[in-house]
Motif scaffolding. Structure first.
Motif, PDB file in Angstrom:
ATOM      1  N   UNK A 114       0.815  -1.228   0.000  1.00  0.00           N
ATOM      2  CA  UNK A 114       0.000   0.000   0.000  1.00  0.00           C
ATOM      3  C   UNK A 114       0.845   1.272   0.000  1.00  0.00           C
ATOM      4  N   UNK A 115       2.145   1.129   0.255  1.00  0.00           N
ATOM      5  CA  UNK A 115       3.021   2.312   0.195  1.00  0.00           C
ATOM      6  C   UNK A 115       3.287   2.727  -1.248  1.00  0.00           C
ATOM      7  N   UNK A 116       2.984   1.846  -2.188  1.00  0.00           N
ATOM      8  CA  UNK A 116       3.274   2.079  -3.610  1.00  0.00           C
ATOM      9  C   UNK A 116       1.964   2.456  -4.328  1.00  0.00           C
ATOM     10  N   UNK A 117       1.825   3.729  -4.656  1.00  0.00           N
ATOM     11  CA  UNK A 117       0.564   4.228  -5.237  1.00  0.00           C
ATOM     12  C   UNK A 117       0.218   3.516  -6.544  1.00  0.00           C
ATOM     13  N   UNK A 118       1.229   3.203  -7.363  1.00  0.00           N
ATOM     14  CA  UNK A 118       0.954   2.532  -8.644  1.00  0.00           C
ATOM     15  C   UNK A 118       0.432   1.116  -8.414  1.00  0.00           C
ATOM     16  N   UNK A 119       1.056   0.420  -7.445  1.00  0.00           N
ATOM     17  CA  UNK A 119       0.606  -0.945  -7.133  1.00  0.00           C
ATOM     18  C   UNK A 119      -0.822  -0.924  -6.602  1.00  0.00           C
ATOM     19  N   UNK A 120      -1.147   0.085  -5.822  1.00  0.00           N
ATOM     20  CA  UNK A 120      -2.508   0.196  -5.274  1.00  0.00           C
ATOM     21  C   UNK A 120      -3.506   0.396  -6.411  1.00  0.00           C
ATOM     22  N   UNK A 121      -3.153   1.249  -7.357  1.00  0.00           N
ATOM     23  CA  UNK A 121      -4.066   1.464  -8.495  1.00  0.00           C
ATOM     24  C   UNK A 121      -4.304   0.164  -9.257  1.00  0.00           C
ATOM     25  N   UNK A 122      -3.230  -0.607  -9.450  1.00  0.00           N
ATOM     26  CA  UNK A 122      -3.372  -1.895 -10.152  1.00  0.00           C
ATOM     27  C   UNK A 122      -4.277  -2.841  -9.368  1.00  0.00           C
ATOM     28  N   UNK A 123      -4.133  -2.828  -8.052  1.00  0.00           N
ATOM     29  CA  UNK A 123      -4.948  -3.711  -7.203  1.00  0.00           C
ATOM     30  C   UNK A 123      -6.432  -3.315  -7.283  1.00  0.00           C
ATOM     31  N   UNK A 124      -6.691  -2.028  -7.227  1.00  0.00           N
ATOM     32  CA  UNK A 124      -8.087  -1.571  -7.302  1.00  0.00           C
ATOM     33  C   UNK A 124      -8.668  -1.893  -8.683  1.00  0.00           C
ATOM     34  N   UNK A 125      -7.890  -1.640  -9.737  1.00  0.00           N
ATOM     35  CA  UNK A 125      -8.366  -1.959 -11.098  1.00  0.00           C
ATOM     36  C   UNK A 125      -8.661  -3.451 -11.233  1.00  0.00           C
ATOM     37  N   UNK A 126      -7.755  -4.273 -10.690  1.00  0.00           N
ATOM     38  CA  UNK A 126      -7.943  -5.737 -10.790  1.00  0.00           C
ATOM     39  C   UNK A 126      -9.188  -6.171 -10.014  1.00  0.00           C
TER      40      UNK A 126
END
Ligand SMILES: NC(=O)c1ccc[n+]([C@@H]2O[C@H](COP(=O)([O-])OP(=O)(O)OC[C@H]3O[C@@H](n4cnc5c(N)ncnc54)[C@H](OP(=O)(O)O)[C@@H]3O)[C@@H](O)[C@H]2O)c1
Length: 262
Positions: free
Chosen positions: A66-78
């Motif tokens: 969750x510290x990585x904004x890009x990874x969070x966006x990918x998780x929400x999109x998925x």
């Protein structure tokens, strides 16, 4: 009881490989929500999703820091791709280490604020954007009693958790017109692997009188309140922080253990 139902909701629970997040995810899934869960390691979060599915629930697990904004966006999109939407976000991922204020390094301070506060921001911005465009939803933040009261030895943690309470109140106002409720839970001491590791406490072995608030809490105690906040029964609540650190009452399973049952 349908006022307390979360059936059919599309939920994200962060930091759900163990402890409170795992308890919340299991509870929401048992109550009929579709649950997307994450932690920093796929192999740690997969077994939680598998166990939920074995019990007949619907779960989707993905590695996401969750510290990585890009990874969070990918998780929400998925999650949106998997479930067709997201209308409930539980910002649970968090952590701490114990140190006096003067001993906390620049990196140590930033790491805790980054995880607890920025992690919450990343997830709320990503999931909130989706909720705003799709008719609203609920954000439930996990703060701590340490964000409400002084916590010597945990100044970085307390400051980040206090900020989450303030963020809850502010966002509740900013997003009210968009039908997004933002509430918060502030747990007292809860028996989790994180507490055992960080504080060196095996809380179950503490004699009742030495326990914070007379007994240790369990992940289920927090899951109860999260389920309520995620249900229509809490529809007239936003911007609130619910403190969960009660004492055992008659009928509570712990009351009997502690000899308090009449
Ligand atoms: N336990 C208590 O007494 C207590 C009291 C008040 C508030 N809280 C709050 O409740 C929440 C959960 O606490 P807990 O005691 O259950 O903690 P825990 O046992 O340490 O579990 C923390 C969870 O968060 C995940 N996580 C950690 N860093 C992450 C990151 N950067 N990105 C994604 N996931 C991450 C961990 O998974 P991985 O290690 O697999 O990444 C784990 O699933 C925290 O916000 C904590 O501050 C706890």
């Amino acid at each position: 009881m349908s006022r307390f139902s979360v059936d059919g909701r599309n939920a994200i629970v962060t930091g759900a490989s163990q402890g409170i997040g795992k308890g919340i995810a299991e509870r929401l899934a048992e109550a009929g929500a579709n649950v997307a869960i994450c932690s920093r390691a796929q192999e740690r979060v997969d077994p939680v999703a598998e166990a939920i599915e074995e019990e007949g629930g619907t779960a989707f697990a993905m590695e996401c820091n969750v510290r990585d904004a890009d990874a969070v966006e990918e998780f929400v999109d998925a999650t949106v791709e998997e479930f067709g939407g997201v209308d409930l976000l539980v910002n649970n991922a968090g952590g701490e280490f114990v140190a006096d204020f003067e001993e906390i390094s620049e990196n140590g301070w930033k790491a805790i604020v980054d995880l607890n506060l920025h992690g919450t921001r990343h997830c709320t911005q990503a999931a909130g954007e989706y909720m705003r465009e799709n008719g609203g939803g609920d954000v439930i933040n996990i703060s701590s009693v340490n964000g409400q009261h002084p916590c010597p030895g945990e100044s970085h943690y307390g400051a980040s958790k206090a900020a989450i309470i303030d963020l809850t109140e502010t966002l509740a106002v900013e997003w009210a017109e968009e039908e997004i409720a933002v509430n918060c839970v502030a747990p007292g001491l809860i028996q989790t692997p994180g507490v055992a590791e960080t504080l060196g406490i095996d809380a179950d072995e503490m004699p009742p009188r030495e326990r914070v608030d007379r007994r240790i809490g369990y992940a289920e105690d927090i899951a109860d309140v999260v389920q309520f906040l995620a249900s229509p029964a809490a529809a007239f609540m936003t911007g609130e922080t619910v403190t969960v650190k009660g004492v055992p009452r008659a009928g509570n399973s712990m009351a009997e253990d502690l000899g308090l049952e009449d």
